[in-house]
Design a protein around this motif. Sequence first.
Motif, PDB file in Angstrom:
ATOM      1  N   ASN A   1     -16.188   6.068  -3.030  1.00 38.65           N
ATOM      2  CA  ASN A   1     -16.729   5.172  -2.012  1.00 38.65           C
ATOM      3  C   ASN A   1     -15.960   3.867  -1.921  1.00 38.65           C
ATOM      4  OD1 ASN A   1     -18.871   5.593  -0.180  1.00 38.65           O
ATOM      5  ND2 ASN A   1     -20.352   5.800  -1.837  1.00 38.65           N
ATOM      6  N   GLN A   2     -15.579   3.340  -3.077  1.00 39.30           N
ATOM      7  CA  GLN A   2     -15.154   1.944  -3.145  1.00 39.30           C
ATOM      8  C   GLN A   2     -13.650   1.730  -3.059  1.00 39.30           C
ATOM      9  OE1 GLN A   2     -17.080   0.454  -6.707  1.00 39.30           O
ATOM     10  NE2 GLN A   2     -19.105   0.947  -5.923  1.00 39.30           N
ATOM     11  N   VAL A   3     -12.845   2.699  -3.463  1.00 37.89           N
ATOM     12  CA  VAL A   3     -11.395   2.509  -3.371  1.00 37.89           C
ATOM     13  C   VAL A   3     -10.967   2.221  -1.930  1.00 37.89           C
ATOM     14  CG1 VAL A   3      -9.172   3.685  -3.560  1.00 37.89           C
ATOM     15  CG2 VAL A   3     -10.765   3.711  -5.489  1.00 37.89           C
ATOM     16  N   PRO A   4     -11.495   2.944  -0.921  1.00 38.01           N
ATOM     17  CA  PRO A   4     -11.117   2.584   0.454  1.00 38.01           C
ATOM     18  C   PRO A   4     -11.567   1.170   0.847  1.00 38.01           C
ATOM     19  CG  PRO A   4     -12.031   4.800   0.385  1.00 38.01           C
ATOM     20  CD  PRO A   4     -12.295   4.184  -0.954  1.00 38.01           C
TER      21      PRO A   4
ATOM     22  N   ARG B   1      -9.332  -1.869   1.095  1.00 38.96           N
ATOM     23  CA  ARG B   1      -8.599  -2.108   2.339  1.00 38.96           C
ATOM     24  C   ARG B   1      -9.545  -2.532   3.462  1.00 38.96           C
ATOM     25  NH1 ARG B   1      -6.962   2.338   4.360  1.00 38.96           N
ATOM     26  NH2 ARG B   1      -7.955   3.797   2.932  1.00 38.96           N
ATOM     27  N   SER B   2     -10.742  -2.948   3.089  1.00 34.34           N
ATOM     28  CA  SER B   2     -11.700  -3.395   4.098  1.00 34.34           C
ATOM     29  C   SER B   2     -11.133  -4.557   4.904  1.00 34.34           C
ATOM     30  CB  SER B   2     -13.005  -3.825   3.420  1.00 34.34           C
ATOM     31  OG  SER B   2     -13.904  -4.406   4.350  1.00 34.34           O
ATOM     32  N   SER B   3     -11.582  -4.688   6.127  1.00 34.32           N
ATOM     33  CA  SER B   3     -11.060  -5.738   7.006  1.00 34.32           C
ATOM     34  C   SER B   3     -11.525  -7.133   6.602  1.00 34.32           C
ATOM     35  CB  SER B   3     -11.471  -5.460   8.454  1.00 34.32           C
ATOM     36  OG  SER B   3     -12.876  -5.434   8.591  1.00 34.32           O
ATOM     37  N   PHE B   4     -12.597  -7.240   5.789  1.00 32.32           N
ATOM     38  CA  PHE B   4     -13.076  -8.561   5.388  1.00 32.32           C
ATOM     39  C   PHE B   4     -12.474  -8.936   4.039  1.00 32.32           C
ATOM     40  CE2 PHE B   4     -16.526 -11.420   3.695  1.00 32.32           C
ATOM     41  CZ  PHE B   4     -16.226 -12.488   4.534  1.00 32.32           C
ATOM     42  N   GLY B   5     -11.677  -9.996   4.025  1.00 35.90           N
ATOM     43  CA  GLY B   5     -10.883 -10.364   2.857  1.00 35.90           C
ATOM     44  C   GLY B   5     -11.645 -10.489   1.550  1.00 35.90           C
ATOM     45  N   PRO B   6     -12.703 -11.320   1.480  1.00 34.37           N
ATOM     46  CA  PRO B   6     -13.406 -11.492   0.201  1.00 34.37           C
ATOM     47  C   PRO B   6     -13.980 -10.187  -0.356  1.00 34.37           C
ATOM     48  CG  PRO B   6     -13.961 -13.275   1.699  1.00 34.37           C
ATOM     49  CD  PRO B   6     -13.174 -12.278   2.498  1.00 34.37           C
ATOM     50  N   TYR B   7     -14.459  -9.317   0.508  1.00 39.11           N
ATOM     51  CA  TYR B   7     -15.013  -8.042   0.065  1.00 39.11           C
ATOM     52  C   TYR B   7     -13.899  -7.156  -0.494  1.00 39.11           C
ATOM     53  CZ  TYR B   7     -18.210  -3.988   0.340  1.00 39.11           C
ATOM     54  OH  TYR B   7     -19.023  -2.912   0.053  1.00 39.11           O
ATOM     55  N   ALA B   8     -12.789  -7.071   0.229  1.00 36.07           N
ATOM     56  CA  ALA B   8     -11.680  -6.237  -0.212  1.00 36.07           C
ATOM     57  C   ALA B   8     -11.131  -6.713  -1.559  1.00 36.07           C
ATOM     58  CB  ALA B   8     -10.572  -6.248   0.847  1.00 36.07           C
TER      59      ALA B   8
END
Length: 329
Positions: free
Chosen positions: A149-152, A155-162
């Motif tokens: 779930n989390q490896v992708p 590359r999330s579009s929101f910087g702090p989350y990624a």
Amino acid sequence: MAAMAMEPAAVRDRPTGQELTADFDARIAAHQRIEPRDWMPEGYRSTLVRQIAQHAHSEIIGMQPEGDWLTRAPSLRRKAILLAKVQDEAGHGLYLYAAAETLGVDRADLTQRLIEGRQKYSSIFNYPTLTFADVGVIGWLVDGAAICNQVPLCRSSFGPYARAMVRVCKEESFHQRQGYELLLQMMAGTPAQRTMVQDAVDRWWWPSLMMFGPPDADSPNTRQSMAWGIKRDTNDELRQKFVDMSVPQAVALGVTLPDPDLAWNAERGHHDFGAVDWAEFKRVVSGGGQCNAERVSRRRAAHEEGAWVREAAAAYAAKHQGTGQGDDR
């Protein structure tokens, strides 16, 4: 025209809502990161708050099932490993609450929403850990599903989350290896230990598949989250990846996954697997699981009993605000 001329240049040059939306969409299309000070649609922000908060809550609640075994671990080595893992989960929750706070929410409010039942956490943590083999299976299957779930999300579009997910995924990967190593040791042990491992696998396999969320056709958020680049894969794609990853690991371990329909499909290049009990999933998510009430009650008690610590920290910070003093020396 005279009125327009009298407007400050900053006001005249301020982008319109349509221009802001177009710029946001262009950045998403170019796979650029969105940072907290950047303009973002309210729907994007609220989706992130919901997802990151649920993720943070899951890490904190997730300390409980394995924490129950801290005093009962069979050796000092196993106790130290388990204690380190539970501490890591607490850290993951803090990383994620901090990421959520960059969106303008307060972690105290998020916690209040959790203990009042207004926000959810992963359904997987509402199942009991009946034996020490459950600790190993959680490491192997639950953390394995979390990694898928989390490896992708790195590359999330929101910087702090990624950026938070990079650290979280490194530690989750280590947790999975720890869990698998424990199961290898138990499977090399007595018949009773092997039976214990198989029983734990039987109980945790299907809840692990539910961790990816409902089927894509029934998921209200997947399509928009994909369009915004918050998610990179659909629920069903991630679930399939997890099954394909777990089958050879189960063979190497010497356990049987509890699914008579599980079989390799050469035409698809993936494993076929049986139907998930989505009625069970909805029941647990809605609060009807074995441990829902216990998990939230414990979280509420910890929050209330820790109030004095938060108050003392706030008073200390207020006392030294602007003084540059870090202690009372």
